[in-house]
Design an enzyme around this catalytic site. Structure first.
Site, PDB file in Angstrom:
ATOM      1  N   TYR A 152       0.831  -1.207   0.000  1.00 19.13           N
ATOM      2  CA  TYR A 152       0.000   0.000   0.000  1.00 19.13           C
ATOM      3  C   TYR A 152       0.868   1.260   0.000  1.00 19.13           C
ATOM      4  O   TYR A 152       0.662   2.173  -0.804  1.00 19.13           O
ATOM      5  CB  TYR A 152      -0.908  -0.041   1.224  1.00 19.13           C
ATOM      6  CG  TYR A 152      -1.741   1.202   1.450  1.00 19.13           C
ATOM      7  CD1 TYR A 152      -2.782   1.529   0.593  1.00 19.13           C
ATOM      8  CD2 TYR A 152      -1.498   2.029   2.552  1.00 19.13           C
ATOM      9  CE1 TYR A 152      -3.557   2.671   0.826  1.00 19.13           C
ATOM     10  CE2 TYR A 152      -2.263   3.160   2.784  1.00 19.13           C
ATOM     11  CZ  TYR A 152      -3.293   3.474   1.914  1.00 19.13           C
ATOM     12  OH  TYR A 152      -4.054   4.592   2.141  1.00 19.13           O
ATOM     13  N   LYS A 156       1.069   4.606  -2.781  1.00 13.76           N
ATOM     14  CA  LYS A 156       0.749   6.002  -2.472  1.00 13.76           C
ATOM     15  C   LYS A 156       1.980   6.887  -2.690  1.00 13.76           C
ATOM     16  O   LYS A 156       1.862   8.049  -3.062  1.00 13.76           O
ATOM     17  CB  LYS A 156       0.234   6.113  -1.034  1.00 13.76           C
ATOM     18  CG  LYS A 156      -1.137   5.459  -0.833  1.00 13.76           C
ATOM     19  CD  LYS A 156      -2.230   6.227  -1.564  1.00 13.76           C
ATOM     20  CE  LYS A 156      -3.598   5.637  -1.324  1.00 13.76           C
ATOM     21  NZ  LYS A 156      -4.668   6.408  -1.969  1.00 13.76           N
TER      22      LYS A 156
HETATM   23  N1  NAP Z   1      -8.938   5.672   6.378  1.00 15.94           N
HETATM   24  C1  NAP Z   1      -7.682   6.043   6.581  1.00 15.94           C
HETATM   25  O1  NAP Z   1      -7.187   6.025   7.722  1.00 15.94           O
HETATM   26  C2  NAP Z   1      -6.835   6.505   5.441  1.00 15.94           C
HETATM   27  C3  NAP Z   1      -5.528   6.908   5.752  1.00 15.94           C
HETATM   28  C4  NAP Z   1      -4.718   7.367   4.742  1.00 15.94           C
HETATM   29  C5  NAP Z   1      -5.213   7.439   3.447  1.00 15.94           C
HETATM   30  N2  NAP Z   1      -6.487   7.045   3.161  1.00 15.94           N
HETATM   31  C6  NAP Z   1      -6.945   7.184   1.775  1.00 15.94           C
HETATM   32  O2  NAP Z   1      -8.202   7.846   1.753  1.00 15.94           O
HETATM   33  C7  NAP Z   1      -8.982   7.365   0.644  1.00 15.94           C
HETATM   34  C8  NAP Z   1     -10.327   6.871   1.136  1.00 15.94           C
HETATM   35  O3  NAP Z   1     -10.103   5.824   2.063  1.00 15.94           O
HETATM   36  P1  NAP Z   1     -11.248   5.230   3.016  1.00 15.94           P
HETATM   37  O4  NAP Z   1     -10.617   5.040   4.318  1.00 15.94           O
HETATM   38  O5  NAP Z   1     -12.489   6.019   2.893  1.00 15.94           O
HETATM   39  O6  NAP Z   1     -11.425   3.791   2.343  1.00 15.94           O
HETATM   40  P2  NAP Z   1     -12.650   2.774   2.351  1.00 15.94           P
HETATM   41  O7  NAP Z   1     -13.566   3.068   3.465  1.00 15.94           O
HETATM   42  O8  NAP Z   1     -12.036   1.423   2.250  1.00 15.94           O
HETATM   43  O9  NAP Z   1     -13.381   3.140   0.971  1.00 15.94           O
HETATM   44  C9  NAP Z   1     -12.688   2.930  -0.234  1.00 15.94           C
HETATM   45  C10 NAP Z   1     -13.490   3.506  -1.373  1.00 15.94           C
HETATM   46  O10 NAP Z   1     -12.767   3.230  -2.584  1.00 15.94           O
HETATM   47  C11 NAP Z   1     -13.634   2.565  -3.472  1.00 15.94           C
HETATM   48  N3  NAP Z   1     -12.947   1.630  -4.355  1.00 15.94           N
HETATM   49  C12 NAP Z   1     -12.104   0.635  -4.011  1.00 15.94           C
HETATM   50  N4  NAP Z   1     -11.773  -0.068  -5.112  1.00 15.94           N
HETATM   51  C13 NAP Z   1     -12.427   0.505  -6.151  1.00 15.94           C
HETATM   52  C14 NAP Z   1     -12.488   0.244  -7.540  1.00 15.94           C
HETATM   53  N5  NAP Z   1     -11.848  -0.789  -8.110  1.00 15.94           N
HETATM   54  N6  NAP Z   1     -13.255   1.064  -8.307  1.00 15.94           N
HETATM   55  C15 NAP Z   1     -13.929   2.090  -7.757  1.00 15.94           C
HETATM   56  N7  NAP Z   1     -13.934   2.372  -6.451  1.00 15.94           N
HETATM   57  C16 NAP Z   1     -13.173   1.588  -5.664  1.00 15.94           C
HETATM   58  C17 NAP Z   1     -14.622   1.813  -2.582  1.00 15.94           C
HETATM   59  O11 NAP Z   1     -15.771   1.470  -3.340  1.00 15.94           O
HETATM   60  P3  NAP Z   1     -16.562   0.055  -3.080  1.00 15.94           P
HETATM   61  O12 NAP Z   1     -17.521   0.311  -1.955  1.00 15.94           O
HETATM   62  O13 NAP Z   1     -17.225  -0.204  -4.386  1.00 15.94           O
HETATM   63  O14 NAP Z   1     -15.528  -0.955  -2.706  1.00 15.94           O
HETATM   64  C18 NAP Z   1     -14.871   2.852  -1.504  1.00 15.94           C
HETATM   65  O15 NAP Z   1     -15.804   3.795  -1.942  1.00 15.94           O
HETATM   66  C19 NAP Z   1      -8.129   6.290  -0.024  1.00 15.94           C
HETATM   67  O16 NAP Z   1      -7.405   6.860  -1.087  1.00 15.94           O
HETATM   68  C20 NAP Z   1      -7.178   5.855   1.076  1.00 15.94           C
HETATM   69  O17 NAP Z   1      -5.996   5.300   0.577  1.00 15.94           O
HETATM   70  C21 NAP Z   1      -7.298   6.571   4.138  1.00 15.94           C
END
Ligand code: NAP
Length: 237
Positions: A152, A156
């Protein structure tokens, strides 16, 4: 003229929080680009704003261009803000044992897909338009000793490179990486459990309030070309 915001992966987690934050303001067209368009929950939409749903599977390289063609047919002729938010983050473990198929999938969704999205959206981005590459603290090379999520973090880190490159190539747009903090979502809480914690430290609302403020304030002279954090501070690379 409404402000048009396109957000990928907006059906849950941070993306959903962002969609809700923008639809609750007046004068926004919020385009949610989802791999399953019927997975979008109901959100409150303020007067003069609207929600538009379009199909976009990040795993399908042609989908961003198809989504933009579909949006043009629906009358979307410009983009003010694009948030490349969709990602996967489930590639833990040491390099000596990391699953290569899973690693490749993370590369496709977290690096290739945001680039394909950038290419598709670029012609519609207005002068001064903002392209946000949703990054992560896991991308920071200085933090490698803390980490065992090579699959991961590397994706990024590569995406950060694209964000900075896009900034230097295109002085008319604002392009930067933005780390949302460690957030209570499916992805954030999975990482927290893996690290021995019950859940991630910050809520979606806290993260989204910071992210939207940073995006509002962003211009070519402050954040473009950088890796920003949701609290407005500048991240290391
Ligand atoms: N949460 C954290 O602590 C954290 C920390 C650092 C960075 N981030 C970044 O923040 C962003 C959002 O993360 P999150 O925590 O909200 O993640 P999450 O809850 O796992 O949600 C991921 C989202 O990405 C979508 N997705 C995954 N694979 C996909 C695909 N093949 N096509 C289209 N959509 C897809 C999912 O859609 P589906 O429902 O269809 O799977 C969902 O809407 C990401 O870029 C992540 O790397 C998060």
């Amino acid at each position: 003229m409404p402000t048009n915001v396109l957000i990928t992966g907006a059906n849950r987690g941070i993306g959903l929080g962002l969609a809700q934050a923008y639809t609750s303001k007046e004068g926004y067209t919020v385009i949610v680009a989802l791999r399953k368009p019927d997975s979008m929950p109901e959100v409150k939409v303020a007067s003069g704003s609207k929600l538009v749903t379009v199909k976009l599977d990040s795993g399908v390289i042609e989908d961003p261009k198809k989504a933009i063609e579909e949006l043009k047919k629906q009358g979307v002729d410009k983009l003010d803000i694009v948030i490349a938010n969709a990602a996967i983050g489930d590639c833990f473990g040491a390099l000596s044992e990391v699953d290569l198929g899973n690693f490749e999938e993370h590369w496709r969704i977290n690096v290739l897909a945001p680039l394909a999205l950038f290419q598709a959206c670029f012609p519609l981005l207005i002068k001064g338009g903002k392209f946000i590459w949703m990054s992560s603290g896991a991308s920071i090379i200085d933090r490698v000793p803390d980490k065992l999520d090579a699959g991961y973090g590397i994706t990024k880190c590569c995406m950060n490179y694209l964000a900075r490159y896009a900034h230097y190539e295109n002085p008319d747009i604002v392009s930067f990486s933005l780390s949302p903090g460690w957030v209570q979502t499916d992805m954030g809480d999975r990482g927290a459990r893996w690290a021995g914690m019950e859940k991630a430290p910050i809520t979606v609302d806290e993260s989204v309030a910071g992210i939207t403020k940073v995006i509002d304030e962003a211009n070519n002279d402050n954040y473009s070309g950088l890796h920003m954090r949701y609290d407005g501070s500048k991240s290391k690379w």
